[in-house]
Design a protein around this motif. Structure first.
Motif, mmCIF file in Angstrom:
data_model
loop_
_atom_site.group_PDB
_atom_site.id
_atom_site.type_symbol
_atom_site.label_atom_id
_atom_site.label_comp_id
_atom_site.label_asym_id
_atom_site.label_seq_id
_atom_site.Cartn_x
_atom_site.Cartn_y
_atom_site.Cartn_z
ATOM 1 N N SER A 12 3.146 0.559 -0.361
ATOM 2 C CA SER A 12 3.375 -0.158 0.899
ATOM 3 C C SER A 12 2.368 -1.279 1.081
ATOM 4 O O SER A 12 2.720 -2.388 1.504
ATOM 5 N N ALA A 13 1.102 -1.004 0.768
ATOM 6 C CA ALA A 13 0.068 -2.032 0.918
ATOM 7 C C ALA A 13 0.345 -3.218 -0.003
ATOM 8 O O ALA A 13 0.205 -4.385 0.397
ATOM 9 N N MET A 14 0.753 -2.946 -1.237
ATOM 10 C CA MET A 14 1.048 -4.034 -2.161
ATOM 11 C C MET A 14 2.332 -4.772 -1.762
ATOM 12 O O MET A 14 2.466 -5.983 -1.999
ATOM 13 N N ALA A 15 3.268 -4.052 -1.153
ATOM 14 C CA ALA A 15 4.475 -4.710 -0.656
ATOM 15 C C ALA A 15 4.119 -5.676 0.474
ATOM 16 O O ALA A 15 4.674 -6.774 0.569
ATOM 17 N N ILE A 16 3.186 -5.276 1.334
ATOM 18 C CA ILE A 16 2.720 -6.173 2.400
ATOM 19 C C ILE A 16 2.005 -7.374 1.793
ATOM 20 O O ILE A 16 2.225 -8.523 2.196
ATOM 21 N N PHE A 17 1.133 -7.098 0.830
ATOM 22 C CA PHE A 17 0.373 -8.161 0.165
ATOM 23 C C PHE A 17 1.302 -9.234 -0.402
ATOM 24 O O PHE A 17 1.123 -10.433 -0.157
ATOM 25 N N THR A 18 2.312 -8.826 -1.134
ATOM 26 C CA THR A 18 3.218 -9.809 -1.732
ATOM 27 C C THR A 18 4.189 -10.395 -0.702
ATOM 28 O O THR A 18 4.687 -11.500 -0.891
ATOM 29 N N SER A 19 4.448 -9.655 0.400
ATOM 30 C CA SER A 19 5.333 -10.195 1.439
ATOM 31 C C SER A 19 4.716 -11.416 2.103
ATOM 32 O O SER A 19 5.429 -12.267 2.643
ATOM 33 N N LEU A 20 3.397 -11.521 2.052
ATOM 34 C CA LEU A 20 2.733 -12.675 2.646
ATOM 35 C C LEU A 20 3.071 -13.955 1.895
ATOM 36 O O LEU A 20 3.025 -15.051 2.465
ATOM 37 N N PHE A 21 3.436 -13.832 0.623
ATOM 38 C CA PHE A 21 3.887 -15.002 -0.124
ATOM 39 C C PHE A 21 5.283 -15.418 0.357
ATOM 40 O O PHE A 21 5.596 -16.603 0.412
ATOM 41 N N ASP A 22 6.121 -14.434 0.719
ATOM 42 C CA ASP A 22 7.405 -14.758 1.332
ATOM 43 C C ASP A 22 7.204 -15.399 2.696
ATOM 44 O O ASP A 22 7.902 -16.351 3.060
ATOM 45 N N LEU B 34 -8.626 -10.628 -4.284
ATOM 46 C CA LEU B 34 -7.793 -10.216 -3.163
ATOM 47 C C LEU B 34 -6.982 -8.969 -3.512
ATOM 48 O O LEU B 34 -6.891 -8.027 -2.718
ATOM 49 N N THR B 35 -6.383 -8.970 -4.696
ATOM 50 C CA THR B 35 -5.564 -7.827 -5.110
ATOM 51 C C THR B 35 -6.395 -6.552 -5.170
ATOM 52 O O THR B 35 -5.985 -5.502 -4.665
ATOM 53 N N ALA B 36 -7.568 -6.631 -5.795
ATOM 54 C CA ALA B 36 -8.422 -5.454 -5.918
ATOM 55 C C ALA B 36 -8.905 -4.968 -4.557
ATOM 56 O O ALA B 36 -9.013 -3.753 -4.314
ATOM 57 N N GLN B 37 -9.183 -5.894 -3.655
ATOM 58 C CA GLN B 37 -9.622 -5.506 -2.311
ATOM 59 C C GLN B 37 -8.524 -4.744 -1.570
ATOM 60 O O GLN B 37 -8.788 -3.764 -0.872
ATOM 61 N N VAL B 38 -7.280 -5.196 -1.712
ATOM 62 C CA VAL B 38 -6.159 -4.502 -1.073
ATOM 63 C C VAL B 38 -6.018 -3.097 -1.642
ATOM 64 O O VAL B 38 -5.852 -2.119 -0.902
ATOM 65 N N TRP C 31 4.256 0.323 8.202
ATOM 66 C CA TRP C 31 3.710 -0.346 9.378
ATOM 67 C C TRP C 31 2.279 0.093 9.668
ATOM 68 O O TRP C 31 1.479 -0.700 10.178
ATOM 69 N N ALA C 32 1.949 1.334 9.325
ATOM 70 C CA ALA C 32 0.570 1.786 9.491
ATOM 71 C C ALA C 32 -0.353 1.038 8.539
ATOM 72 O O ALA C 32 -1.471 0.646 8.899
ATOM 73 N N ALA C 33 0.103 0.835 7.315
ATOM 74 C CA ALA C 33 -0.695 0.065 6.358
ATOM 75 C C ALA C 33 -0.836 -1.388 6.811
ATOM 76 O O ALA C 33 -1.901 -1.994 6.657
ATOM 77 N N LEU C 34 0.220 -1.930 7.404
ATOM 78 C CA LEU C 34 0.170 -3.304 7.889
ATOM 79 C C LEU C 34 -0.895 -3.484 8.962
ATOM 80 O O LEU C 34 -1.607 -4.495 8.986
ATOM 81 N N GLY C 35 -1.023 -2.493 9.848
ATOM 82 C CA GLY C 35 -1.970 -2.599 10.950
ATOM 83 C C GLY C 35 -3.337 -2.003 10.677
ATOM 84 O O GLY C 35 -4.177 -1.961 11.597
ATOM 85 N N PHE D 173 7.728 -8.465 -9.134
ATOM 86 C CA PHE D 173 6.322 -8.865 -9.100
ATOM 87 C C PHE D 173 5.485 -7.815 -8.370
ATOM 88 O O PHE D 173 4.407 -7.420 -8.839
ATOM 89 N N THR D 174 5.976 -7.343 -7.221
ATOM 90 C CA THR D 174 5.240 -6.354 -6.431
ATOM 91 C C THR D 174 5.093 -5.041 -7.180
ATOM 92 O O THR D 174 3.995 -4.470 -7.257
ATOM 93 N N ALA D 175 6.193 -4.539 -7.732
ATOM 94 C CA ALA D 175 6.154 -3.255 -8.428
ATOM 95 C C ALA D 175 5.317 -3.341 -9.700
ATOM 96 O O ALA D 175 4.594 -2.398 -10.051
ATOM 97 N N MET D 176 5.388 -4.468 -10.408
ATOM 98 C CA MET D 176 4.616 -4.629 -11.639
ATOM 99 C C MET D 176 3.122 -4.691 -11.328
ATOM 100 O O MET D 176 2.300 -4.099 -12.035
ATOM 101 N N LEU D 177 2.764 -5.411 -10.276
ATOM 102 C CA LEU D 177 1.362 -5.517 -9.882
ATOM 103 C C LEU D 177 0.821 -4.155 -9.442
ATOM 104 O O LEU D 177 -0.306 -3.779 -9.782
ATOM 105 N N THR D 178 1.632 -3.410 -8.713
ATOM 106 C CA THR D 178 1.227 -2.070 -8.275
ATOM 107 C C THR D 178 1.083 -1.131 -9.461
ATOM 108 O O THR D 178 0.124 -0.347 -9.535
ATOM 109 N N LEU D 179 2.014 -1.204 -10.402
ATOM 110 C CA LEU D 179 1.940 -0.359 -11.590
ATOM 111 C C LEU D 179 0.694 -0.679 -12.405
ATOM 112 O O LEU D 179 0.040 0.227 -12.943
ATOM 113 N N SER D 180 0.337 -1.951 -12.498
ATOM 114 C CA SER D 180 -0.875 -2.310 -13.245
ATOM 115 C C SER D 180 -2.110 -1.710 -12.585
ATOM 116 O O SER D 180 -3.025 -1.237 -13.272
ATOM 117 N N ALA D 181 -2.157 -1.714 -11.255
ATOM 118 C CA ALA D 181 -3.287 -1.094 -10.551
ATOM 119 C C ALA D 181 -3.314 0.416 -10.781
ATOM 120 O O ALA D 181 -4.387 1.023 -10.893
#
Length: 395
Positions: free
Chosen positions: A331-341, A316-320, A203-207, A119-127
């Motif tokens: 990394s940013a999209m991995a953080i974005f989808t990690s919030l669902f976890d 939300l996705t476009a803002q990220v 971690w830089a993207a996270l913060g 899901f994360t990689a597909m969403l990132t590839l679409s962007a």
């Protein structure tokens, strides 16, 4: 008079291929909404179901920094090809299990981890393949590939279970996953970007200061969403109203209508009023679901939830994507989808415990109140960032 600016082409061959691959993978994911029913049939309580989903979330969160680095350094396509095959194998192998033991738990955790990586990689590839001036619109359209399966996956699962058993459902999900993998295999490899300076890491993207409010709002949205996906099956069984298929048919159908009717304007409208309206409708749906006592009331709640989802997720996705560096998009999209976890880790067991303690009304009304209160914090945070940016520009 000056000519109107030409808008970039949206429906390229590459975008269509990515859209089809995403649609197939989301369909495979959506029929698995019945998995809690499989666990319940094997004797699991709501609390135990919530804890199992939380265990899978811990595994996903632990591996998320590595996923972000792999997407930024190796690329999205290799991640998709590896995780796609592994996920199909894990789901197919679930047919071997007839008890909640180590094998089933391991297979379920593998499925959840690999699915969220896909899901994360597909969403990132679409962007990656979308033009910047139509990014929010494009992500909204890409998201239709998730909403169609959401609208029909529950009903398809109902049919599969009516025709056969959970074994048939698992085999079907695995087969659809393989079809998605084949489409990804046809997608040419994309170059990772180094624009925006050197990669600072996960971690830089996270913060990153401008992304922090988005992390909060995404976690709130994800908490409500995961509560639905984890407990809607047992909710229907307990209250004996509606069905899982009917709920997601209304939810997904309304989300699709909202997405289609608004997508072309999302890049040209003010974002905060749209976000405020989406969250308000979403909270109304969560609270309404808690009080629902009939199929009609359940459907009205599903409609509110679908409308909020249909509008909020692409924004939300476009803002990220917009606020993160190009070189750190993975990394940013991995953080974005990690919030669902993280939502699974926190909301699922909490919801399960509240359901066992006080029932479904307290659980869904409670999560609605939490999302509403958290949105107030997000709004104030965004306002403070805007004020700080204005002061910098003036100085």
């Amino acid at each position: 008079p000056s000519a109107m600016p030409t808008r970039s082409r949206l429906f390229t061959r590459l975008f269509v291929m990515v859209w089809i691959a995403g649609l197939l993978q989301e369909l495979a994911w959506s029929v698995m909404v019945h998995f809690p029913g499989f666990l319940s049939d094997l004797g699991a309580s709501e609390t135990r179901i919530g804890l199992l989903y939380s265990l899978s979330a811990v595994a996903g969160l632990t591996l998320r920094p590595m996923l972000g680095r792999l997407m930024d350094n190796v690329g999205r396509r290799p991640v998709l090809l590896t995780a796609g095959l592994a996920n199909a194998a894990a789901v197919g192998a679930m047919t071997w299990s007839d008890e909640i033991g180590a094998v089933l738990i391991a297979l379920f955790i593998m499925h959840r981890v690999f699915q969220i990586a896909i899901f994360t990689a597909m969403l990132t590839l679409s962007a990656d393949v979308l033009p910047e001036d139509r990014r929010t619109e494009g992500l909204a359209i890409y998201g239709l590939g998730g909403l169609f399966p959401m609208a029909t996956g529950g009903a398809i699962g109902d049919l599969l279970l009516g025709w056969g058993s959970f074994d048939l459902l698992f085999r079907t999900a695995a087969a659809i996953s393989v079809m998605s993998w084949l489409m990804v295999w046809l997608v040419p490899r994309q170059q990772t970007s180094s624009a925006g300076g050197p990669r600072r890491g996960f971690w830089a993207a996270l913060g990153q200061r401008t992304l922090l409010p988005l992390w909060l709002l995404t976690l709130l949205f994800a908490s409500g969403l995961e509560a639905l996906f984890t407990f809607i099956r047992t909710y229907v069984d307990e209250r004996e109203i509606g069905s899982v298929g009917a709920f997601f048919l209304v939810y997904g159908g309304v989300a699709i209508v909202v997405r289609v009717s608004t997508s072309s304007r999302l890049d040209r409208l003010q974002q905060m009023p749209l976000i405020t309206g989406a969250v308000a409708v979403y909270v109304t749906g969560l609270i309404g679901l808690g009080f629902a006592g009939s199929s009609m009331q359940m459907s009205l709640a599903a409609a509110c939830l679908g409308a909020g989802h249909g509008l909020l997720f692409p924004i939300l996705t476009a803002q990220v994507v917009t606020r993160s560096r190009d070189a750190e998009r993975g990394s940013a999209m991995a953080i974005f989808t990690s919030l669902f976890d993280l939502a699974v880790l926190t909301a699922a067991p909490t919801m399960g415990a509240v359901i066992d303690w006080r029932g479904y009304t307290a659980a869904f009304v409670g999560i609605g109140v939490v999302v509403g209160a958290g949105f107030v914090v997000y709004s104030l945070w965004e306002r403070s960032l805007d004020s700080a940016e204005h002061q910098l520009e003036v100085s």
